[in-house]
Write an enzyme that holds these catalytic residues in place. Structure first.
Site, PDB file in Angstrom:
ATOM      1  N   ASP A  99     -59.477   9.851  62.922  1.00 15.62           N
ATOM      2  CA  ASP A  99     -59.680  10.401  61.584  1.00 15.62           C
ATOM      3  C   ASP A  99     -58.474  11.149  61.010  1.00 15.62           C
ATOM      4  O   ASP A  99     -58.592  11.789  59.960  1.00 15.62           O
ATOM      5  CB  ASP A  99     -60.895  11.330  61.576  1.00 15.62           C
ATOM      6  CG  ASP A  99     -60.748  12.514  62.521  1.00 15.62           C
ATOM      7  OD1 ASP A  99     -59.892  12.457  63.419  1.00 15.62           O
ATOM      8  OD2 ASP A  99     -61.485  13.495  62.355  1.00 15.62           O
ATOM      9  N   GLU A 100     -57.324  11.078  61.640  1.00 19.25           N
ATOM     10  CA  GLU A 100     -56.159  11.729  61.042  1.00 19.25           C
ATOM     11  C   GLU A 100     -54.872  11.037  61.472  1.00 19.25           C
ATOM     12  O   GLU A 100     -54.793  10.423  62.532  1.00 19.25           O
ATOM     13  CB  GLU A 100     -56.102  13.221  61.371  1.00 19.25           C
ATOM     14  CG  GLU A 100     -55.928  13.548  62.830  1.00 19.25           C
ATOM     15  CD  GLU A 100     -55.729  15.042  63.073  1.00 19.25           C
ATOM     16  OE1 GLU A 100     -54.990  15.697  62.307  1.00 19.25           O
ATOM     17  OE2 GLU A 100     -56.311  15.562  64.041  1.00 19.25           O
ATOM     18  N   ASP A 136     -56.301  13.762  56.708  1.00 18.03           N
ATOM     19  CA  ASP A 136     -57.356  14.197  57.622  1.00 18.03           C
ATOM     20  C   ASP A 136     -58.697  13.920  56.948  1.00 18.03           C
ATOM     21  O   ASP A 136     -58.998  14.482  55.892  1.00 18.03           O
ATOM     22  CB  ASP A 136     -57.194  15.692  57.925  1.00 18.03           C
ATOM     23  CG  ASP A 136     -58.062  16.145  59.076  1.00 18.03           C
ATOM     24  OD1 ASP A 136     -58.723  15.300  59.702  1.00 18.03           O
ATOM     25  OD2 ASP A 136     -58.084  17.363  59.348  1.00 18.03           O
TER      26      ASP A 136
END
Length: 364
Positions: free
Chosen positions: A107-108, A13
């Site tokens: 983003d993860e 993350d």
């Protein structure tokens, strides 16, 4: 003896991703409270730097509320093309270790490194190397969680943010879960946590003491999932071909809308954006959903399913307008309108491709 059947799952993350990219690219923003999003009265915070979070600024918060909490907050317009490019850099690093990558957003992502390309025995070592490579390639920090299933890996990545690395080994899973409040569990939102609290379920240990039948009786089919995670069990695979469930777009207006012409004009942007994304993804859907958020933040959704998938932007426009018409007269002003398609089907490029051109990030 080690159980060779135990999976090795990493959840990566990125730390305050959009805001961190902006601080990276603009030295004047470093160390200052930054919000990515619209600064206008009807704007919404898309992401907040850690300096802003100290003041209670969070994503999805109205910009006016964020500014009251942090008068020195600096607003930056989002640059999704840049975020996507950085995300692709990060994805390439993941691919050095495993093809089993399940992105959740820009983003993860989850990675299954039980078997990995470098042949490393330690998932913790892999997570550490990935964090170093991300920093070297992008100048950004990531937090990593390592465990034997997706549920625990995601919990672990939250544990030491920012720039954290936390491992939950198989022998520690039960103890880790039982100490958490149910509201900290991914998959249990505020409303469900409140209902659990009313039933006397405050912690993971309380949840584990409930029978599966009891949880299903009170929470429906999700009761099976809650029973499993209370026992630190999550058998979901990391799916690199994770199926998209829907596509949609929405917009918030500077002033409340009341009249039919205002409303249909307000829908034109989301409809066009949605259809452009359908063309890009070569998909369309059979179920249309209209989202209406009123001036007092009350929100309603209305859906309609069709026997065949929507085949053109013109048809999408007509059907969306008809769905809106069923809600007239509206009881109060409208601050947001959104439209989405679900029950998706592949089109293999056969959908109407008129007016393609603007890049779109859906579901943000």
């Amino acid at each position: 003896m080690t159980d060779v059947s135990v999976r090795k799952i990493i959840h990566i993350d990125m730390d305050a991703f959009y805001a961190s990219v902006e601080q990276r690219d603009n030295p004047a923003l470093r160390g200052k409270p930054v919000a990515v999003g619209g600064s206008r009265e009807r704007g919404v915070v898309a992401a907040a730097s850690y300096e802003a979070r100290v003041f209670g600024v969070r994503s999805a918060m109205p910009s006016s509320t964020a500014r009251r909490k942090c008068p020195d907050l600096l607003f930056v317009k989002p640059r999704f093309d840049v975020y996507k490019a950085v995300s692709q850099q990060i994805r390439a690093i993941f691919a050095e270790y495993t093809p089993l990558i399940e992105p959740l957003s820009l983003d993860e992502a989850y990675l299954d490194v039980t078997e990995n390309r470098p042949g490393l025995a330690s998932a913790t070592q892999i997570a550490r190397e990935i964090k170093v490579k991300i920093r070297e390639a992008t100048g950004l920090t990531a937090s990593a969680g390592v465990s034997y299933n997706k549920f625990l890996a995601k919990l672990a990545s939250d544990h030491n943010k920012p720039d954290g690395l936390f491992v939950i080994k198989p022998e520690a899973g039960l103890a880790f879960v039982e100490s958490l409040r149910v509201g900290q569990f991914h998959g249990i939102g505020p409303a469900t946590a409140g209902k659990m609290n009313q039933l006397g379920i405050a912690t993971g240990l309380d949840l584990r003491h409930q029978t599966e039948a009891f949880l299903v009786r009170h929470f429906g089919k999700m009761g099976h999932f809650y029973h499993a995670i209370a026992h630190a069990i999550d058998n979901r695979p990391v799916r690199p071909d994770r199926e998209r469930k829907s596509v949609g777009s929405e917009t918030t207006f500077a002033t409340d809308l009341f009249e039919w012409d205002e409303l249909t004009d307000g829908l034109s942007g989301p409809i066009t954006d949605l259809w452009q994304d359908c063309v890009r993804l070569q998909t369309t859907g059979r179920t249309l959903t209209l989202k209406i958020k009123f001036a007092d933040f009350q929100q309603i959704t209305r859906s309609r399913s069709f026997g065949s998938p929507i085949a053109s932007e013109a048809q999408l426009t007509y059907l969306t307008h008809e769905l809106l018409r069923t809600q007239l007269p509206l009881p109060k002003g409208v601050r947001l309108l959104g439209v989405s398609l679900s029950n998706l089907e592949s089109t293999d490029g056969t959908v109407d491709q008129r007016e393609i051109g603007r890049q779109l990030v859906i579901g943000f």
